[in-house]
Each structure stands twice: as structure tokens, then as C-alpha cells.
Design an enzyme around this catalytic site. Structure first.
Site, mmCIF file in Angstrom:
data_model
loop_
_atom_site.group_PDB
_atom_site.id
_atom_site.type_symbol
_atom_site.label_atom_id
_atom_site.label_comp_id
_atom_site.label_asym_id
_atom_site.label_seq_id
_atom_site.Cartn_x
_atom_site.Cartn_y
_atom_site.Cartn_z
ATOM 1 N N HIS A 1 15.830 42.588 -29.032
ATOM 2 C CA HIS A 1 14.996 41.424 -28.705
ATOM 3 C C HIS A 1 13.722 41.809 -27.966
ATOM 4 C CE1 HIS A 1 18.714 38.606 -29.053
ATOM 5 N NE2 HIS A 1 18.206 38.929 -30.217
ATOM 6 N N CYS B 1 -7.241 44.046 -25.705
ATOM 7 C CA CYS B 1 -6.408 45.091 -26.324
ATOM 8 C C CYS B 1 -7.080 46.452 -26.119
ATOM 9 C CB CYS B 1 -6.248 44.838 -27.828
ATOM 10 S SG CYS B 1 -5.420 46.201 -28.693
ATOM 11 N N ASN C 1 33.963 40.288 -20.734
ATOM 12 C CA ASN C 1 33.252 39.125 -20.197
ATOM 13 C C ASN C 1 34.048 38.609 -19.001
ATOM 14 O OD1 ASN C 1 31.877 36.477 -20.002
ATOM 15 N ND2 ASN C 1 31.016 37.072 -21.975
#
Ligand code: BV8
Length: 230
Positions: free
Chosen positions: A109, A136, A203
Site C-alpha cells: 500500500h 518535483c 490477532n
């Protein structure tokens, strides 16, 4: 450790919770009153770039105040000692896995400490603030710089590599994720297509995907991962 040869590990926000990085659903997915899915999206960036820049600038700055926890260190130790194929896929955009020593790592991600120019595609290591006025360094354009993060509706990075690794995995560890975001939430099902693959979920509570695991370790990663890796 186990006799398995090819391991794939998936981590989520629960991996970094004990380091002080807030999880997404721990704050019921809200940030300054916005649903995270609304802020982490191309539409939000088009509509209100400064809101989205602020969301990521705050989280990038917070990285300087957190440290890897014993769970991150345990996964780095496992990688050093593993003799077969090893791949750690993280949904997290923090840099705690690499700071703990993990190297065979994919940030599916994206990464808070990177920025990308939408005009020329260049990706830069990035530690300071980003804004619509950031120029940039490669093409000199202003207005195209964005966090190098995969937003909702965008394709995660290195999916082909991840899919291939899952196909040949005989050990899949799913750590600190609520199993609510796809395609990551579908990885257990993909690994399970190899009937010889051992699947283990780590978990502190049941998740959307717990029923896909014959083995579940309930407890915080900082306690349970060092025990598992011993
Ligand atoms: C895509 C970067 C297609 C941003 C993130 C309807 C149904 C199904 C799917 C969809 C749908 N509508 C849309 C979709 C697709 C969508 C999706 O899945 N939406 C969800 C909300 C339904 N997915 C996408 O858009 C993805 N892209 O599908 O592209 C495509 C195809 C072709 C071409 C173009 C596009 C992209 C998704 C990526 C979004 N970006 N992150 C940012 O970080 O700001 S997702 C973000 O949220 C995180 O990265 C993470 O992945 C996710 C949060 O999930 P978790 O990591 O699981 O965190 P969470 O807080 O939920 O859970 C923490 C867990 O830890 C809990 O279980 C807790 O119990 C546990 N825990 C806490 N403490 C501990 C612990 N465990 C152990 N120890 C502890 N101490």
C-alpha cells in the site's frame, strides 16, 4: 521453527499498534471526523489536496516518534534464520519493519517516507512536508507531487510477485489485520488453494477472516511473535 520451506507473511496495522501507530478501525476509521476511505482516495486528493496532504504530513512526522516493537524484531530474526523462500508483505505505510531489519519486504500500500510526481512518475525518498506547491525534483513541475501511497480504488504495488509467492507458500502468517481491505483480505484464501499450506492468524481478537484459519494465536504481536519465532 517449522519444516515448511516457502513462507509468506502479511501484516496490518495491528503490527504497529504497540509502537504507538494508531490502527484504522481502532479509531473506528475516522480522522478529524472524516472516514479514512474518504481521505485516502484519488477523489479526495482532487477535491481537497491540502486536506489529504495534511493527513499524510501528520502521519509522516509521527514516524519520528515511534520505534519498532518486539513483534517487528521477531519477524526480522525469522527472515535471517529462514532457509527457504521468505516474503513479508505489509499493508502498513510506516517504516517499522525495515527499521527492525526486515529486507525481503513489499509495501503493497506504499510508504509514508516516499513521494511520487504524477507528472513524470518519479518516486523520491521523502521525510518532510508535501503540499500542492511542492516542486518535483526531477521534472520541475509544481502541483503533481503526492504521497507514494495506494489509495482506495488504486491498484496495490507488486501484486504479481505477491500472487506468485502465495501460490507456492507452504506457510502463511496473517498478522494484525482486520481482514476488511481487499485484495490483502483475500490472501489467506489464495494460500489455502495449496492444501498443504499451513495458515496461522495472529490477532488480539476475531476478524472478518478468522474462520479461514485452523490455527489462531490470540494475543499482542509483541508477546506472541517472539514466542512463535523461537
Ligand atoms: C483495489 C494506504 C482495484 C492508505 C490503504 C466492496 C467490497 C470489497 C472490496 C471493495 C468494495 N469496495 C471497494 C473495494 C476495494 C477496496 C476495499 O477493500 N475497500 C474496503 C474498505 C471494503 N480496496 C481497494 O480499493 C484497493 N484497491 O481494490 O484496486 C483495482 C483493480 C485494477 C485497477 C485499479 C484498481 C486498495 C486498498 C488500499 C487502500 N490503502 N492504506 C493509508 O494507509 O493511508 S488500506 C489501509 O486500511 C491500510 O493500509 C490497511 O490495509 C487498511 C487497514 O486495515 P488493517 O491493516 O487490517 O488495520 P485495521 O485497523 O483495520 O485492523 C487492525 C487489526 O490489528 C485489528 O484486527 C486489531 O484487532 C489488530 N490488532 C490491534 N492491536 C494488535 C492487533 N493484533 C495483534 N497485536 C496487537 N497489539
Amino acid at each position: 521453527m517449522s519444516a515448511e520451506r516457502n513462507i509468506v507473511i502479511l501484516t496490518g496495522a495491528g503490527m504497529s499498534a504497540e509502537s504507538g501507530v494508531p490502527t484504522f478501525r481502532g479509531v473506528d476509521g475516522l480522522w478529524e471526523g472524516h472516514r479514512i476511505e474518504e481521505v485516502a482516495s484519488p477523489d479526495a486528493f482532487r477535491r481537497n489536496p491540502e486536506l489529504v496532504h495534511r493527513f499524510y504530513n501528520l502521519r509522516r512526522a509521527a514516524l519520528n516518534t515511534v520505534e519498532p516493537n518486539a513483534g517487528h524484531l521477531a519477524l526480522a530474526k525469522l527472515e535471517r534464520e529462514w532457509r527457504g523462500n521468505f516474503l513479508l508483505v505489509t499493508q502498513n505505510v510506516d517504516d517499522l519493519h525495515e527499521r527492525a531489519g526486515s529486507e525481503k519486504l513489499i509495501h503493497m500500500h506504499g510508504e509514508l517516507r516516499k513521494a511520487r510526481c504524477e507528472c513524470c512518475g518519479a518516486v523520491f525518498p521523502w521525510t518532510q512536508e508535501l503540499s500542492s506547491g511542492t516542486r518535483c525534483r526531477a521534472c520541475g513541475e509544481i502541483g503533481g507531487m503526492r504521497p507514494h501511497i495506494v489509495w482506495f480504488g488504486e491498484m496495490p504495488f507488486e501484486m504479481e510477485t505477491i500472487m506468485n509467492a502465495l501460490k507456492s507458500a507452504d506457510l502463511f502468517l496473517c498478522i494484525g489485520t482486520s481482514g476488511m481491505v481487499y485484495p490483502a483480505a483475500g490472501f489467506a484464501q489464495m494460500a489455502a488453494q495449496n492444501r498443504a499450506c499451513r495458515l496461522v492468524e495472529f490477532n488480539i481478537e476475531s476478524t472478518e477472516i478468522s474462520r479461514q484459519f485452523r490455527e489462531r494465536v490470540i494475543g499482542p504481536v509483541s508477546v506472541e511473535l517472539p514466542k512463535f519465532v523461537e
